[in-house]
Design a protein around this motif. Sequence first.
Motif, PDB file in Angstrom:
ATOM      1  N   ASP A  80       1.142  -1.363   0.127  1.00  0.00           N
ATOM      2  CA  ASP A  80      -0.087  -0.363   0.125  1.00  0.00           C
ATOM      3  C   ASP A  80       0.799   1.031   0.030  1.00  0.00           C
ATOM      4  O   ASP A  80       0.269   2.588  -0.976  1.00  0.00           O
ATOM      5  CB  ASP A  80      -1.514  -0.180   1.561  1.00  0.00           C
ATOM      6  N   GLU A  81       1.805   1.192   0.775  1.00  0.00           N
ATOM      7  CA  GLU A  81       2.724   2.598   0.886  1.00  0.00           C
ATOM      8  C   GLU A  81       3.260   2.187  -0.484  1.00  0.00           C
ATOM      9  O   GLU A  81       3.560   3.964  -1.300  1.00  0.00           O
ATOM     10  CB  GLU A  81       3.704   2.298   2.150  1.00  0.00           C
ATOM     11  N   GLN A  82       3.985   1.445  -1.140  1.00  0.00           N
ATOM     12  CA  GLN A  82       5.110   1.644  -2.361  1.00  0.00           C
ATOM     13  C   GLN A  82       3.857   2.397  -3.614  1.00  0.00           C
ATOM     14  O   GLN A  82       4.291   3.074  -3.658  1.00  0.00           O
ATOM     15  CB  GLN A  82       5.350   0.851  -2.746  1.00  0.00           C
ATOM     16  N   LYS A  84       0.922   4.372  -2.744  1.00  0.00           N
ATOM     17  CA  LYS A  84       0.953   5.366  -2.634  1.00  0.00           C
ATOM     18  C   LYS A  84       1.268   6.709  -3.073  1.00  0.00           C
ATOM     19  O   LYS A  84       1.462   7.291  -3.775  1.00  0.00           O
ATOM     20  CB  LYS A  84       0.259   5.384  -1.278  1.00  0.00           C
ATOM     21  N   THR A  85       3.022   5.818  -2.690  1.00  0.00           N
ATOM     22  CA  THR A  85       4.240   6.844  -3.034  1.00  0.00           C
ATOM     23  C   THR A  85       3.849   7.066  -4.749  1.00  0.00           C
ATOM     24  O   THR A  85       4.649   8.042  -5.165  1.00  0.00           O
ATOM     25  CB  THR A  85       5.399   6.655  -2.688  1.00  0.00           C
ATOM     26  N   LYS A  86       4.278   5.625  -5.420  1.00  0.00           N
ATOM     27  CA  LYS A  86       4.443   5.480  -6.199  1.00  0.00           C
ATOM     28  C   LYS A  86       3.493   6.622  -7.268  1.00  0.00           C
ATOM     29  O   LYS A  86       4.302   7.508  -8.572  1.00  0.00           O
ATOM     30  CB  LYS A  86       4.870   4.353  -6.780  1.00  0.00           C
ATOM     31  N   THR A  88       0.900   8.578  -6.597  1.00  0.00           N
ATOM     32  CA  THR A  88       1.133  10.394  -6.516  1.00  0.00           C
ATOM     33  C   THR A  88       2.495  10.836  -7.627  1.00  0.00           C
ATOM     34  O   THR A  88       2.468  11.337  -7.850  1.00  0.00           O
ATOM     35  CB  THR A  88       1.661  10.473  -5.262  1.00  0.00           C
ATOM     36  N   GLN A  89       3.914  10.257  -7.539  1.00  0.00           N
ATOM     37  CA  GLN A  89       4.568  11.431  -8.427  1.00  0.00           C
ATOM     38  C   GLN A  89       4.470  10.705 -10.012  1.00  0.00           C
ATOM     39  O   GLN A  89       4.778  11.859 -10.941  1.00  0.00           O
ATOM     40  CB  GLN A  89       5.992  10.004  -7.761  1.00  0.00           C
ATOM     41  N   HIS A  92       1.755  12.943 -10.053  1.00  0.00           N
ATOM     42  CA  HIS A  92       1.776  14.351 -10.615  1.00  0.00           C
ATOM     43  C   HIS A  92       3.060  14.778 -11.856  1.00  0.00           C
ATOM     44  O   HIS A  92       2.956  15.733 -12.414  1.00  0.00           O
ATOM     45  CB  HIS A  92       3.232  14.812  -8.823  1.00  0.00           C
ATOM     46  N   ASN A 106      -7.017   6.490  -0.358  1.00  0.00           N
ATOM     47  CA  ASN A 106      -6.604   6.944  -1.304  1.00  0.00           C
ATOM     48  C   ASN A 106      -6.740   7.723  -2.617  1.00  0.00           C
ATOM     49  O   ASN A 106      -6.117   8.762  -2.675  1.00  0.00           O
ATOM     50  CB  ASN A 106      -5.063   5.730  -2.574  1.00  0.00           C
ATOM     51  N   ASP A 407      -4.451   9.817   9.163  1.00  0.00           N
ATOM     52  CA  ASP A 407      -3.737   9.352   8.990  1.00  0.00           C
ATOM     53  C   ASP A 407      -2.437   9.725  10.076  1.00  0.00           C
ATOM     54  O   ASP A 407      -1.693   8.695  11.046  1.00  0.00           O
ATOM     55  CB  ASP A 407      -1.842   9.319   7.923  1.00  0.00           C
TER      56      ASP A 407
END
Length: 449
Positions: A80-82, A84-86, A88-89, A92, A106, A407
């Motif tokens: 999940d964390e991976q 969310k970060t990816k 978003t990048q 963007h 998310n 969070d």
Amino acid sequence: MSRNRVFAAAMAGIMLTGALAACSSSGGDDGKDGPTTIKLLEFQKARADVVKDLLPEFEQAMAKQGREVKVELVADPLTDEQFKTKITQQLHSGTAPDVIDMGGTNVTGLAGAGYLLKLDDYLDKWDGWDQYYESAKDGARQPDGSFYSIPHEASVQSLFYRKDVLKRLGVDTSQPRTWDELIDRLKQVKDKTGEAPIVIPAGTAWGGGTWAEGFLPIMAGTGSTFYDAKSAKWKLESKGLSATFDLYGKLVKDGLLPVRDLQNPNPWEPTKYKKFPKGTLPVAAQGSWGWKYDWGPEGAAPIKDVRDKVGTWDYPALVPGTKPYSINAGGFGYSVNADSKSADAAVELAKWLSTGKALAEQLAAVGAVAPRKDLSGTGPYKDEPSLLEAERKLKTSILPLRGDGEDQVSQAVQGATAEVLSGKANGDQAAADFAKEAKELLGGNRVAE
């Protein structure tokens, strides 16, 4: 254990079959430059596996309408964390896929940042939208009142229990009306076995599960306001919050929670993956996905004849004036990249995958509950009695209000419950420490006075 952790475990060692790639579709919706190609992201292997076989059927359905649409599946197994970060990048930088399958938590942040397509006009014209349960629509509706995802599943959280074990021990298996009634039964189990009989996610080792699968489902049924959508502020002190922390304190004091297991890394493994299947820990806070991912034939810790041995209770009432309830825990939905060059085709894919046999196959494969009323007679979903029963509960389940700053609130809950587990705080002290930390993490502008 949360589905996200199950997926993460299941994906260990699996080679990535794809990577998040540029979204730009070859050709637009007008098809002047040839076939319209859209990209669909699935970041969990089980979902990618079932969707892969459905996409040719969608392409054929579009061909019958005179539209040449090709779908490229981007299968990128991530935690999940991976993810969310990816994502978003990628959003963007303008390189995200056209359609993104993800959990509702998310969607809020990405929609608020302007990355996701508003779907209201599409949904208003879609007759399939009328088939959705209002609770599923409410769960997908964002703070601005609009929709940025089409939910294709739901889940219900409740207390799972070992019918066979409790009957053998001579312990009542009927629905407990209050937590005091349930605690009396848990004490009977402990007196006979010497083991802590219930697991509810708590502490820091369980991460976000402590909040979403442990604390929030209990707090949501107390009748106290925790998050006010109108003011977009959190209320950090209430009778419900105090009662919830007091419950954790009582369970620890009476030796009913497996404290050592909850303090160890991967606390779901000794509890939900070992002791619950063995029957030595007969009660577990869990979601409907547990029928498949945790204890089903192909789950992390299969229980033979699971439907015969395992039952579910609604959460008992914790404060006077309330009654037993289940929690609507939401689920995944399809969102469309706001910058997609083929938005119409992308929305068509999201709608098609959220309808009829295509949806039924996904629900059965991932152990999810239908968010709409017209799936109970469609195979293979119709052959899943535990999911159908959970769907019936969905109609009356509670939908917790969740919002900006979740969070940070989750982090404060993890810390406060960890203090209870360690014996450093009782319920009252944990409630006070929670309120202090949450306010510091949220900032005063997001806290109700």
